[in-house]
Design an enzyme around this catalytic site. Structure first.
Site, PDB file in Angstrom:
ATOM      1  N   GLU A  45       8.942  -3.197  -1.700  1.00  0.00           N
ATOM      2  CA  GLU A  45       9.679  -1.940  -1.507  1.00  0.00           C
ATOM      3  C   GLU A  45       8.859  -0.747  -1.998  1.00  0.00           C
ATOM      4  O   GLU A  45       8.777   0.291  -1.328  1.00  0.00           O
ATOM      5  CB  GLU A  45      11.008  -2.006  -2.265  1.00  0.00           C
ATOM      6  N   ASP A  49       7.566   2.171   0.706  1.00  0.00           N
ATOM      7  CA  ASP A  49       7.941   3.578   0.587  1.00  0.00           C
ATOM      8  C   ASP A  49       6.724   4.470   0.823  1.00  0.00           C
ATOM      9  O   ASP A  49       6.805   5.505   1.501  1.00  0.00           O
ATOM     10  CB  ASP A  49       8.531   3.825  -0.800  1.00  0.00           C
ATOM     11  N   ASP A 118      16.309  -0.304   0.735  1.00  0.00           N
ATOM     12  CA  ASP A 118      15.237  -0.976  -0.004  1.00  0.00           C
ATOM     13  C   ASP A 118      14.606  -2.082   0.837  1.00  0.00           C
ATOM     14  O   ASP A 118      13.379  -2.244   0.855  1.00  0.00           O
ATOM     15  CB  ASP A 118      15.788  -1.583  -1.296  1.00  0.00           C
ATOM     16  N   GLU A 121      12.241  -0.733   3.542  1.00  0.00           N
ATOM     17  CA  GLU A 121      10.934  -0.367   2.992  1.00  0.00           C
ATOM     18  C   GLU A 121      10.100  -1.608   2.692  1.00  0.00           C
ATOM     19  O   GLU A 121       8.884  -1.623   2.927  1.00  0.00           O
ATOM     20  CB  GLU A 121      11.125   0.464   1.727  1.00  0.00           C
TER      21      GLU A 121
END
Length: 228
Positions: A45, A49, A118, A121
Site C-alpha cells: 500500500e 500510493d 488501501d 493502492e
C-alpha cells in the site's frame, strides 16, 4: 501457484495477468488475517500510493499543459485521495477477493472505504513489482479512465472554498454540527449541518463525517453564490 476462479476473474477485471501471483495474493491480504507465514498488504500500500501519485501527476501535466501548479494540486488530490481509490476498487470489485479476518468480515470490511482504498493502492504496487512502471501506468490510466479529463476544474475541498468565501466577506468561519448519526457501528451514517453565524445552513448525509461535512459545505456555498 494455482489461483482460484475468483482471483482469475479479478485479474481480468484488473487487466493484468501476474507472472508472480504471490504478489497479488499479498496485495489482497488485510492485516487482520496476516501471520508470520502470510504477509499483509501494508508495505505494498505504501509503495502503491507513490506509484499512483507519479502516474496521476504525469497524466495531469500531459492533459493540461497550460495549468498552473495551483490548478494542478487540487486536481491531483482529488484523483489520488482514498475516496477515489475506493471508487475504482468498487468498480473492479476488489471486495469480493479480499482476504479478511473474521472480525473484519463480520463488520462489513468488504465494503469499508478505507480498506478498499488501501487494497487498491496495494494492487497497484503489486502490478508495479510484477511487471514494472509502464505496466502499472497502463493499468492505472485504464481504471481511472476519464477521471483525469473530467476532474473538476477547481477540485478544492468544498470546506476550503466555503471558508474562503465567507472570509472574503469578513464573516466568521462556518461551524460543522453533527445533526444525527444512524446505522450500525460498522456502517454508520452521519448527517452534518454546515452553519454560518447568522443561522444560514445546509445539511448533508454521508457514510463518514468528513464526506458529510464536504457535501454540506458544497451545498451551503451553492446557496450563498445563488443569492449573491
Amino acid at each position: 501457484m494455482k489461483l482460484s476462479k475468483d482471483i482469475h476473474a479479478f485479474q481480468e477485471r484488473l487487466g493484468h495477468d501476474f507472472a508472480d501471483p504471490e504478489l497479488l495474493i499479498r496485495a489482497l491480504t488485510h492485516p487482520s488475517v496476516s501471520s508470520p507465514n502470510r504477509q499483509d498488504n501494508q508495505r505494498l500500500e505504501f509503495l502503491g500510493d507513490r506509484v499512483l501519485g507519479l502516474v496521476m501527476a504525469t497524466a495531469l501535466l500531459d492533459h493540461d499543459r497550460q495549468a498552473t501548479e495551483g490548478q494542478l494540486a487540487p486536481r491531483f488530490n482529488a484523483l489520488v485521495r482514498k475516496e477515489a481509490c475506493a471508487d475504482v476498487a468498487r468498480e473492479i470489485d476488489i471486495g469480493a477477493v479480499l482476504k479478511l479476518g473474521r472480525s473484519e468480515m463480520l463488520s462489513g470490511g468488504r465494503r469499508k472505504q478505507a480498506l478498499l482504498g488501501d487494497a487498491m493502492e496495494a494492487v497497484i504496487a503489486a502490478v508495479y513489482k510484477d511487471a514494472g512502471f509502464e505496466a502499472a501506468q497502463a493499468v492505472i490510466l485504464r481504471l481511472w479512465g476519464k477521471r483525469v479529463g473530467t476532474v473538476d476544474e477547481d477540485a478544492r475541498d468544498p470546506k476550503t472554498s466555503l471558508q474562503e468565501y465567507v472570509q472574503a466577506r469578513r464573516q466568521p468561519p462556518p461551524a460543522y454540527v453533527l445533526v444525527a448519526r444512524s446505522g450500525p457501528d460498522h456502517e454508520p451514517v452521519f448527517t452534518i449541518a454546515a452553519r454560518l453565524q447568522d443561522g444560514t445552513e445546509e445539511q448533508a448525509t454521508a457514510g463518514s463525517k468528513r464526506l458529510a461535512e464536504q457535501a454540506a459545505a458544497k451545498a451551503l456555498l451553492t446557496k450563498l453564490e445563488q443569492k449573491s
